[in-house]
Design an enzyme around this catalytic site. Structure first.
Site, PDB file in Angstrom:
ATOM      1  N   ASP A  10       0.865  -1.177   0.000  1.00 33.46           N
ATOM      2  CA  ASP A  10       0.000   0.000   0.000  1.00 33.46           C
ATOM      3  C   ASP A  10       0.902   1.227   0.000  1.00 33.46           C
ATOM      4  OD1 ASP A  10      -2.272   1.678   0.251  1.00 33.46           O
ATOM      5  OD2 ASP A  10      -2.009   1.775   2.413  1.00 33.46           O
ATOM      6  N   SER A  11       0.283   2.380  -0.217  1.00 34.38           N
ATOM      7  CA  SER A  11       1.039   3.619  -0.186  1.00 34.38           C
ATOM      8  C   SER A  11       1.536   3.938   1.225  1.00 34.38           C
ATOM      9  CB  SER A  11       0.148   4.759  -0.659  1.00 34.38           C
ATOM     10  OG  SER A  11      -1.004   4.822   0.149  1.00 34.38           O
ATOM     11  N   TYR A  42      -0.605   8.602  -2.238  1.00 31.24           N
ATOM     12  CA  TYR A  42      -0.580   8.400  -3.689  1.00 31.24           C
ATOM     13  C   TYR A  42      -1.793   9.092  -4.340  1.00 31.24           C
ATOM     14  CZ  TYR A  42       2.799   4.429  -3.533  1.00 31.24           C
ATOM     15  OH  TYR A  42       3.903   3.613  -3.385  1.00 31.24           O
ATOM     16  N   CYS A  73      -4.433  -1.270  -1.991  1.00 31.25           N
ATOM     17  CA  CYS A  73      -4.479   0.176  -2.180  1.00 31.25           C
ATOM     18  C   CYS A  73      -5.507   0.478  -3.262  1.00 31.25           C
ATOM     19  CB  CYS A  73      -3.089   0.663  -2.604  1.00 31.25           C
ATOM     20  SG  CYS A  73      -3.044   2.432  -2.978  1.00 31.25           S
ATOM     21  N   GLU A 151      -3.102   8.100   8.974  1.00 35.96           N
ATOM     22  CA  GLU A 151      -1.633   8.105   9.091  1.00 35.96           C
ATOM     23  C   GLU A 151      -1.178   8.854  10.348  1.00 35.96           C
ATOM     24  OE1 GLU A 151       0.783   6.586   6.972  1.00 35.96           O
ATOM     25  OE2 GLU A 151      -0.814   5.632   5.832  1.00 35.96           O
ATOM     26  N   CYS A 185     -10.790   3.038  -0.178  1.00 33.87           N
ATOM     27  CA  CYS A 185      -9.370   3.234   0.109  1.00 33.87           C
ATOM     28  C   CYS A 185      -9.098   2.389   1.350  1.00 33.87           C
ATOM     29  CB  CYS A 185      -9.136   4.720   0.382  1.00 33.87           C
ATOM     30  SG  CYS A 185      -7.591   5.109   1.198  1.00 33.87           S
ATOM     31  N   HIS A 187      -7.244   2.747   3.714  1.00 30.42           N
ATOM     32  CA  HIS A 187      -7.094   3.481   4.972  1.00 30.42           C
ATOM     33  C   HIS A 187      -8.449   3.600   5.681  1.00 30.42           C
ATOM     34  CE1 HIS A 187      -3.175   4.720   3.445  1.00 30.42           C
ATOM     35  NE2 HIS A 187      -2.922   5.326   4.598  1.00 30.42           N
TER      36      HIS A 187
HETATM   37  N1  DGL Z   1      -4.479   3.386   0.907  1.00 35.50           N
HETATM   38  C1  DGL Z   1      -4.569   4.110  -0.341  1.00 35.50           C
HETATM   39  C2  DGL Z   1      -5.799   3.661  -1.098  1.00 35.50           C
HETATM   40  O1  DGL Z   1      -6.323   2.600  -0.794  1.00 35.50           O
HETATM   41  C3  DGL Z   1      -4.722   5.587  -0.285  1.00 35.50           C
HETATM   42  C4  DGL Z   1      -3.906   6.491   0.415  1.00 35.50           C
HETATM   43  C5  DGL Z   1      -3.147   7.424  -0.471  1.00 35.50           C
HETATM   44  O2  DGL Z   1      -3.668   8.445  -0.940  1.00 35.50           O
HETATM   45  O3  DGL Z   1      -1.998   7.093  -0.656  1.00 35.50           O
HETATM   46  O4  DGL Z   1      -6.240   4.337  -1.987  1.00 35.50           O
END
Ligand code: DGL
Length: 273
Positions: A10-11, A42, A73, A151, A185, A187
């Site tokens: 993941d990012s 990302y 991600c 985060e 996402c 997160h």
């Molecule tokens: N966890 C990433 C996703 O699922 C997003 C976070 C990011 O913007 O990097 O899109």
């Protein structure tokens, strides 16, 4: 039986929602997790950059001889088509399994998607859902600030700022009367208790990390790639920057201390140092 690990990336730390599901539903599997904490987020970047980052993340995991690679991600899954197509191992992204789950879950054919800007602009979930059922209306809302909340560990349900931000983001989805929301996402499942409180308990939330893990389980089962049932799965964690509070945040997200299993990866040569 296949002893090789599952590679997850993941990012940042959001993909730990998928790791949590692997530990619970595939307890015999070893995991290599890569979180690109040095380059998160990302979701606000261009397609070209997301493709490049995804390619590098994948080639890092490929060094571990993984039996399956998972893009935990939503942004990579939505945007990095070329990077994903280049993966030689069995591969799972999050858009397809989460969209399938949403189509199954909705009762009024109104689905909402919360994602990063790149994910929402790509229309990935909408087209995946429409392919399965063109009668479902899909409304998407880009929620970039939620990534920072996770985060920074602002995920407790008493956090007034988190609640206010989520209220603002959810307004259009609630107005559209959605009965199902994809947490598009990885997160966002970490904020599920607040999202559920704001959206109401009748609204079904789809956890992308969980759905991707269920898809991975099916692929591993079908291809005889599951590990020995007597093996206790172990996870190793790699991050591209030891950000402040990394251990504390990872602890909150995973419910366990992983500081002694976290390794720093130098992005310049992608070697563990
Ligand atoms: N966890 C990433 C996703 O699922 C997003 C976070 C990011 O913007 O990097 O899109």
């Amino acid at each position: 039986m296949d002893k090789r690990p599952i590679g997850v990336f993941d990012s940042g730390l959001g993909g730990l929602s998928a790791v949590k599901a692997i530990i619970k539903y595939l307890p015999n599997e070893d995991i290599i997790y890569f979180g690109d904490t040095g380059r998160v987020p990302y979701g606000s970047r261009s397609e070209k950059t997301i493709e490049l980052y995804a390619k590098e993340d994948i080639s890092f995991l490929e060094k571990f001889n993984c039996k399956l690679i998972m893009a935990a991600c939503g942004t990579v899954s939505s945007v990095a088509k070329n990077a994903m197509a280049s993966v030689k191992e069995p591969f799972v992204e999050v858009v397809t399994p989460a969209s399938k789950a949403a189509v199954k879950a909705t009762r009024n054919n109104k689905v909402g998607v919360m994602g990063t800007a790149a994910t929402i602009n790509s229309g990935s979930y909408e087209s995946a859902i429409k392919k399965l059922n063109s009668g479902i209306s899909v409304s998407g809302v880009s929620c970039p600030m939620l990534v920072s909340l996770v985060e920074n560990n602002w995920i407790d349900s008493d956090n007034k700022i988190a609640v206010e931000i989520i209220k603002r983001y959810l307004e259009p989805l609630i107005e559209n009367g959605v009965d199902t929301i994809i947490l598009g996402c990885t997160h966002f499942p970490h904020l599920a208790p607040i999202i559920s409180k704001v959206a109401g308990s009748d609204v079904k939330l789809i956890d992308t990390g969980y759905e991707a893990v269920m898809e991975a389980k099916t692929i591993l089962q079908k291809n005889g790639l599951l590990n020995d049932l007597s093996h206790k799965g172990e996870a190793s964690y790699y991050i591209s920057d030891k950000t402040q509070n990394f251990s504390e945040i990872a602890h909150t997200l995973l419910g366990m201390d992983i500081s002694d299993r976290a390794n720093f990866v130098d992005l310049n040569n992608f070697k563990s140092v």
